[in-house]
Every structure is written in C-alpha cells, then in structure tokens.
Write a protein that holds these residues in place. Sequence first.
Motif, PDB file in Angstrom:
ATOM      1  N   LEU A 165      35.999  39.244  33.197  1.00  0.00           N
ATOM      2  CA  LEU A 165      35.232  39.831  34.303  1.00  0.00           C
ATOM      3  C   LEU A 165      33.997  40.556  33.759  1.00  0.00           C
ATOM      4  O   LEU A 165      32.914  40.464  34.344  1.00  0.00           O
ATOM      5  N   ILE A 166      34.153  41.263  32.641  1.00  0.00           N
ATOM      6  CA  ILE A 166      33.007  41.951  32.014  1.00  0.00           C
ATOM      7  C   ILE A 166      31.931  40.920  31.682  1.00  0.00           C
ATOM      8  O   ILE A 166      30.743  41.115  31.967  1.00  0.00           O
ATOM      9  N   GLN A 167      32.364  39.812  31.113  1.00  0.00           N
ATOM     10  CA  GLN A 167      31.424  38.746  30.734  1.00  0.00           C
ATOM     11  C   GLN A 167      30.725  38.173  31.974  1.00  0.00           C
ATOM     12  O   GLN A 167      29.509  37.969  31.980  1.00  0.00           O
ATOM     13  N   ALA A 168      31.504  37.930  33.037  1.00  0.00           N
ATOM     14  CA  ALA A 168      30.931  37.366  34.270  1.00  0.00           C
ATOM     15  C   ALA A 168      29.976  38.357  34.930  1.00  0.00           C
ATOM     16  O   ALA A 168      28.898  37.990  35.413  1.00  0.00           O
ATOM     17  N   ALA A 169      30.376  39.658  34.936  1.00  0.00           N
ATOM     18  CA  ALA A 169      29.526  40.683  35.543  1.00  0.00           C
ATOM     19  C   ALA A 169      28.223  40.851  34.784  1.00  0.00           C
ATOM     20  O   ALA A 169      27.159  41.080  35.372  1.00  0.00           O
ATOM     21  N   ALA A 196      32.457  46.966  38.884  1.00  0.00           N
ATOM     22  CA  ALA A 196      33.250  47.909  39.693  1.00  0.00           C
ATOM     23  C   ALA A 196      33.867  47.203  40.898  1.00  0.00           C
ATOM     24  O   ALA A 196      35.062  47.358  41.192  1.00  0.00           O
ATOM     25  N   ARG A 197      33.052  46.411  41.599  1.00  0.00           N
ATOM     26  CA  ARG A 197      33.568  45.687  42.779  1.00  0.00           C
ATOM     27  C   ARG A 197      34.574  44.617  42.347  1.00  0.00           C
ATOM     28  O   ARG A 197      35.557  44.354  43.047  1.00  0.00           O
ATOM     29  N   GLY A 198      34.314  43.994  41.210  1.00  0.00           N
ATOM     30  CA  GLY A 198      35.224  42.966  40.703  1.00  0.00           C
ATOM     31  C   GLY A 198      36.591  43.539  40.371  1.00  0.00           C
ATOM     32  O   GLY A 198      37.625  42.913  40.650  1.00  0.00           O
ATOM     33  N   LEU A 199      36.610  44.733  39.801  1.00  0.00           N
ATOM     34  CA  LEU A 199      37.886  45.393  39.482  1.00  0.00           C
ATOM     35  C   LEU A 199      38.689  45.672  40.752  1.00  0.00           C
ATOM     36  O   LEU A 199      39.907  45.485  40.786  1.00  0.00           O
ATOM     37  N   ILE A 200      37.985  46.140  41.777  1.00  0.00           N
ATOM     38  CA  ILE A 200      38.659  46.415  43.056  1.00  0.00           C
ATOM     39  C   ILE A 200      39.269  45.125  43.610  1.00  0.00           C
ATOM     40  O   ILE A 200      40.398  45.100  44.102  1.00  0.00           O
ATOM     41  N   ALA A 246      33.107  33.393  37.808  1.00  0.00           N
ATOM     42  CA  ALA A 246      31.655  33.624  37.762  1.00  0.00           C
ATOM     43  C   ALA A 246      31.084  33.684  39.178  1.00  0.00           C
ATOM     44  O   ALA A 246      30.230  34.522  39.490  1.00  0.00           O
ATOM     45  N   LYS A 247      31.596  32.805  40.043  1.00  0.00           N
ATOM     46  CA  LYS A 247      31.114  32.778  41.431  1.00  0.00           C
ATOM     47  C   LYS A 247      31.551  34.042  42.184  1.00  0.00           C
ATOM     48  O   LYS A 247      30.777  34.611  42.961  1.00  0.00           O
ATOM     49  N   VAL A 248      32.796  34.489  41.928  1.00  0.00           N
ATOM     50  CA  VAL A 248      33.276  35.735  42.543  1.00  0.00           C
ATOM     51  C   VAL A 248      32.366  36.888  42.127  1.00  0.00           C
ATOM     52  O   VAL A 248      31.931  37.702  42.954  1.00  0.00           O
ATOM     53  N   ALA A 249      32.054  36.963  40.842  1.00  0.00           N
ATOM     54  CA  ALA A 249      31.194  38.035  40.332  1.00  0.00           C
ATOM     55  C   ALA A 249      29.821  37.990  41.001  1.00  0.00           C
ATOM     56  O   ALA A 249      29.274  39.017  41.422  1.00  0.00           O
ATOM     57  N   GLU A 250      29.298  36.794  41.125  1.00  0.00           N
ATOM     58  CA  GLU A 250      27.973  36.612  41.740  1.00  0.00           C
ATOM     59  C   GLU A 250      27.979  37.109  43.193  1.00  0.00           C
ATOM     60  O   GLU A 250      27.068  37.834  43.627  1.00  0.00           O
ATOM     61  N   LEU A 251      29.016  36.732  43.933  1.00  0.00           N
ATOM     62  CA  LEU A 251      29.081  37.081  45.358  1.00  0.00           C
ATOM     63  C   LEU A 251      29.317  38.574  45.572  1.00  0.00           C
ATOM     64  O   LEU A 251      28.634  39.210  46.378  1.00  0.00           O
TER      65      LEU A 251
END
Length: 420
Positions: free
Chosen positions: A3-7, A18-22, A45-50
């Motif tokens: 997630l860190i990499q994607a963010a 922060a939103r990804g962790l939630i 990656a798409k989740v992070a983008e959105l």
Amino acid sequence: PRLIQAAAATQHPDLTFARGLIFLETISRRGAYLALLQQYPQALAKVAELVGAASWAAEYLKKHPILLDEILDPRLYDIATDWTGFREELANRLAEYEGDAEREMDILRESHHAQVFRVLAQDLAGLQTLEHISDHLSQLADILVATTLRLVWPKIRQRHCETPKCAVIGYGKLGGKELGYSSDLDIVFLYDDDHPDAQENYTRLAQRTNTWLSSQTAAGILFETDLRLRPNGDAGLLANSVESFREYELKNAWVWEHQALTRARFIAGDPAVGERFEAIRQEILTQQRDIAKLREEVLSMRQRMLDNHASNSEAEFDLKQDPGGIIDVEFIVQYLILAYAHEHARLTGNLGNIALLRMAAELGLIDAGQAEAAGNAYREYRRLQHAKRLSSNPKTPIPREEVETHISAVRALWEAVFSD
C-alpha cells in the motif's frame, strides 16, 4: 508495504496512504477481498488511485467493498454504456431470485453501486464531462425506478389488473436530468384507471415502491426519495389520478408548483399515462399569464428562500442559495417559460437551463450576451458543486471573490428580466 508503494505513486501519497489504511481495516476480516488485492497488484494500485483522488470515492468504496470486483472489470473505463445490455443483465439476475424480495432489493442496489462506481472511476480519470455524468446517473435512476415498479406490482395482493396503468413522474434534478452522485429523487405517482380499487392499489404501489427505493438493506439504500411535490404536498394522496392532477394544477396549484413543472418528466411506468401527464404539463405551461402578477409571485417566492437559506456573507458564497447563484438562474428560466411559453411553446422542452437560456435569447426575450454569461456561470457553479461533493470537506464555502464575475453575470440578467 504494498500500500505504501501504491500510495507513493499517487498525487497525494500521505492522504492516499491514510485513506488506504482505513479501507484495509474495513475489509480486514474478509479474506476474499484481501486475497484479491494480494493476487492482483493492479487492483491495489487502482484502489490507491481512487481513494487518493476523492474523499467521496474513498467513503463509497469503504461502504461497498463488493465494488472491488468492478476494478478488475475491463469495462471500467468504457465510456459508452450498453443500457440494453445492462437492462438484460439486471433482469436475468433478478429472475434467479423471483419472489425473494430481500434479494431482489439487494440486486437493485448492487447494480446501482456498480454503475455509479464505474462513472466515478471515469470521472476521476477525467474521461467524463459533468453533463455526461448527470445524463448517465439520470438514465440509471430511470431504469431502476422502472424495474422497481415492475417488481412491486405483482406483490400487491388485491391488484385489479395485470399491468398497472400508473406512471412515475420525476421532478427537480431527476426531472431535469441533472442528478449527482448523492442526489435524492423527487417523484410523483399518477394513474389513469377508473376501477373502484384503483386509488387504493396505486397508493399501495406508491408506498411500496418508495419503501423499496429508500429502505436500508445489507447492500445499503438505492435512493433517498422525496414525494412532497405531489398535489397538496405532505397532506395529499400518495397516488393521484391524472384528472385530479390536472384539476389541481389548473385551479389550486401555487406558482412555484408550476415552476417545478418546468423540469418534470415521465420516467417510468405506463407510457400512455406518461403521455397524458405531458399533455397536462404542456397545457399548464402554455397558459397565458398576467406578467406583472407572475413576476411579483416569483420574486416573492425567491425572497422567502433568501430569508430562510441565504448565507448573508460578504466573504463566502453559497453556490445554490445566494443571490447570483444556481437558484437565480433556475428562477430566471422558469419565469421565462411561464411568461412566454404561450407564444413560444418550444420553451417547454426539457432541454436544461443553459440550452433554454440560449433559446430565450434566440427568441429575443433576453440579451444574447447576458444569456451566454449566465449560462457559463451556471455551468461553473455545477462544476464547483460537483467538485465539492467529491472533496473531503463538501461543506467548505466558496470564497466570493473566486466567482465574483459569475455572480455579476447572473445578477445582471436577473435585473434585466425582473426590472419593471
């Protein structure tokens, strides 16, 4: 770490993380979702983008994690929607659970969420205009209301006919095809049926349809609804015959109710009843009116709204309510229709406010330059409204100085139209 990499690859890495962790916390007990993100790095990656692009998107995905499946759908960024295919797919899914009301309601919600998510992804990727988004969401609402009506009628035990002679009329943003992501539906139920049981059965149909649309199920809700625009408002019948509707509009309706009629349209049910409604709508809107009295009533209604809702701030601007904002543009258009449609019937077309301003200018009712400037202001206000809806602070006011030019343009047209 993934997630860190994607963010890190997004425009706002810290916010995205922060939103990804939630979001991960939300799905942490659902092994299938975690496995999907593990198995398909492009999905993460798409989740992070959105979630990084819009707070509303992050909340929507958190509420409906089932939408993770949509991220892997190759049609996610397919702009042209196959509505016939969507209807068939929806009908096939519903047919599998015929008679199971709870599952039918969930399928309607899941189908709605998937389509909204698709539009949202395209919106955030810059692939869709605001007008196209509104058209899509309005078309989607039309289909889901029509499908709900079809599912509910067979569940009315004492129904007196196989096919209901009933129509759903959309008002407001639904009627004007300007729905946003969280817009509620302003709807009215009309019927054309002389059977002794008609009133009772269509009232039940209206009640149950409204419940199906607005109830909370495991899959969420379909739409917030508002039925107050029916004749006599909250005190009126939930379903009205077309004749009683016509009688009310001709003899008892307030001017603001005729203003609301300018943006009303048939959206679902029996097309014959829809045609009767449209004939009544044309009859009402093309009546010749006392212009001075009409102007006085429209101004009086607008003042009441300002007294109740205007921000009265010198530094901030309420896009919808304040003088020079969205409601002023809508009132100008509605007034022009009610004042001049008896001479120019094409003003009654459901074309949207910008097109109607342009038409009024072509007819010589208003200045072309002022019409264009007010139309541009309206377009920009809607864009800002849309951006606010997606942001983390949708209630943050707009600084007045940012839209001063547009406020002046709308006020100039307002003065030209309503000055004696």
